[in-house]
Design an enzyme around this catalytic site. Sequence first.
Site, PDB file in Angstrom:
ATOM      1  N   SER A 244      25.750  11.128 -33.014  1.00 44.10           N
ATOM      2  CA  SER A 244      25.588  12.533 -33.395  1.00 44.10           C
ATOM      3  C   SER A 244      24.121  12.927 -33.421  1.00 44.10           C
ATOM      4  O   SER A 244      23.252  12.104 -33.735  1.00 44.10           O
ATOM      5  CB  SER A 244      26.186  12.771 -34.784  1.00 44.10           C
ATOM      6  OG  SER A 244      25.853  14.066 -35.239  1.00 44.10           O
TER       7      SER A 244
ATOM      8  N   TYR B  66      25.926  11.037 -43.665  1.00 40.74           N
ATOM      9  CA  TYR B  66      26.514  10.998 -42.327  1.00 40.74           C
ATOM     10  C   TYR B  66      25.419  10.769 -41.287  1.00 40.74           C
ATOM     11  O   TYR B  66      25.531   9.918 -40.404  1.00 40.74           O
ATOM     12  CB  TYR B  66      27.230  12.333 -42.075  1.00 40.74           C
ATOM     13  CG  TYR B  66      27.806  12.530 -40.695  1.00 40.74           C
ATOM     14  CD1 TYR B  66      29.011  11.932 -40.318  1.00 40.74           C
ATOM     15  CD2 TYR B  66      27.167  13.368 -39.763  1.00 40.74           C
ATOM     16  CE1 TYR B  66      29.556  12.146 -39.061  1.00 40.74           C
ATOM     17  CE2 TYR B  66      27.710  13.574 -38.508  1.00 40.74           C
ATOM     18  CZ  TYR B  66      28.898  12.970 -38.159  1.00 40.74           C
ATOM     19  OH  TYR B  66      29.433  13.178 -36.916  1.00 40.74           O
TER      20      TYR B  66
END
Lengths: 431, 245
Positions: free
Chosen positions: B137, B150
Amino acid sequence: MLAARTLQPRSVDALRDIVLCEPDMIARGNGRAYGDSAVNTAATIDMRRFNRMLAFDPATGQLVAEAGVLLGDIIAAFLPRGWFPMVTPGTKFVTLGGAIAADVHGKNHHKDGSFRACVDWIDVMGLDGDIRRCTPNDPTPLFDHTLGGMGLTGIILRAALRLRPVQSAWMRQTTIPAPNLKAAMAAFETAQDATYSVAWIDCLPTGSHLGRSLVMLAEHATPSDLSPDQKLDPFQINPKRKLSVPLDFPAFCLNRLTVRAFNALYYRAGAQKSGEQLVDWDSYFYPLDAILGWNRIYGSKGFVQFQCVLPLNRADSGLSALLNAIAKAGSPSFLSVLKRFGPQNSAFSFPMEGYTLALDFAVTPQTLALLDRLDQITLDHGGRFYLAKDSRMTADTLRASDRRVGDFTAHRDSLGLQSRFKSAQSERLAL
Amino acid sequence: MTKPLVLILGAGSDIAKAVAHHFAALGHPLQLAARNTAALQADQTDIALRYGVGVTVHAFDALAIQTHESFVTALPDLPEIAVCAVGLMGQQAENERDIQAACRVMRTNFEGPASILAVLANRFEARGNGTLVGISSVAGERGRATNYVYGAAKAGFTAFLSGLRNRLAKRGVHVVTVLPGFVATQMTVGMNLPAKLTAQPQDVARAIARAVERKTNILYVYPIWRLIMGIIRNIPEQVFKRMVL
């Protein structure tokens, strides 16, 4: 313009929660109905996540699929294996659920009937969240009223439909020029054995040219119809480039003169090409799908569709009256289609044996007045209207055109559906 | 000629499903692996019906790292291409309060994916070919107050993929790092994402298939994200720490 709250469930459980909790709602497929059939401002349920094919039986051609599967997906998966939808409307971007809800028809209605004819069963979720499987032989009216019921009998979740075996991806098309309405109708009556028949009709000429048409008949081509190259892979057609209409055309582009000129050229070109041609399935069944956003040629105000059917014994006089009214108003209808329907046995579906005329107009005050006039002519000749294309009819017009409305609303009433499953259209039409 | 076999880990996610459809449409047979195999049955049938390719379903728990060796051994065939789409966004606020929740996010986005790809890397290396695709990501490019747990896990995964690629470059095994940017998926439902920067799962799938074909190293699905992250990485920390991102 309507803004609606859209819900996009991903599972049967999520869908059930919506059905149990929302005060009122309507399911929506891929949004190809022309009007407000699948819009509920409080809760519109987008069914496109339910898009899986569940089973296929090559012995019978029966496909079981979830309601959000597109006809185009079915063709992509099964035409290479020699199967094609039994009945298809003029766009492949409709969902299975939408095709059932509108009980769509195709160019083979005179021979094969409406979409209903290929549906073996439907799973419908009711207000209690339970799923009921209905078939044409049930004693209850659920199947009959779900076909053509515009999503108002419950949420169409899954269905089994029979596909048609075909030997190629090509169509053998015959074009018959018809100088007027009488000749066009005679061509349809003579061609009752053709699998597919449809006419492009020019709505502008009057007098002896009233109803000038190109009647197009077609059959699925067999390998013997194909060229040696095509025979190598009879299910392969050349991929086409997608055209798109990048912006709304200014209002002046579509007027009486440009449409008249286009129609005259189109008729002459068609008349010259009369005789047999080999056409691929995509160009034959879905000419407009190749032009993404084709509706933008009508400009930012958009367009309105009109489609009625007239019973066989009054079709001649009714169509003449409709065409005369259109020619007199001078509102150009860019795409006008005439089609012979065969017998139809169903409780709330649009087709009946006779002739159907489909028109579209740019939205102007004149065309809205013309449409009221066309409604009246249709009523005077015992005809009725296609709900998938309607966006403006009144509840009174619907009742005057269709005595079956009472049974349909009684069914809804008996199950308490009227206050829960509803669309902007069902409200307008008091269904 | 049959196309290379594709294993998809975390096959229940929206991106994974789009990847499955895309590879199947190209003619690749598939192995779908996820914790909840019951939910994959309908997808298995659907994909097999639509594209006429072989599809098998396998139980896989990314967090049960002790099972990863036996999971790969038990596969009917060792795949040529493996795509890891395992991931968990979590809630930043919860992650700040609850270390268990934060650990779950870190383990799901880093430990689990790194573990299974490590096993596959060794098998691919021994065989002398294969492609590993890790979906990481852009959140891992710099830690931000709004989702650094995250982001930290994804940063770890990105570094792991980079190292794996470096190690295997001379061994016939290619590694693709996918940095999708915003994608309209179940993970991002309800987030107000800018439409022009947000890819559809199908866009990610198409880009991944192309990256495998072309042996791309680092894949930004929308090229604009390379620029955006270049800028974000280069903001001086003195300034960055006061920003709301």
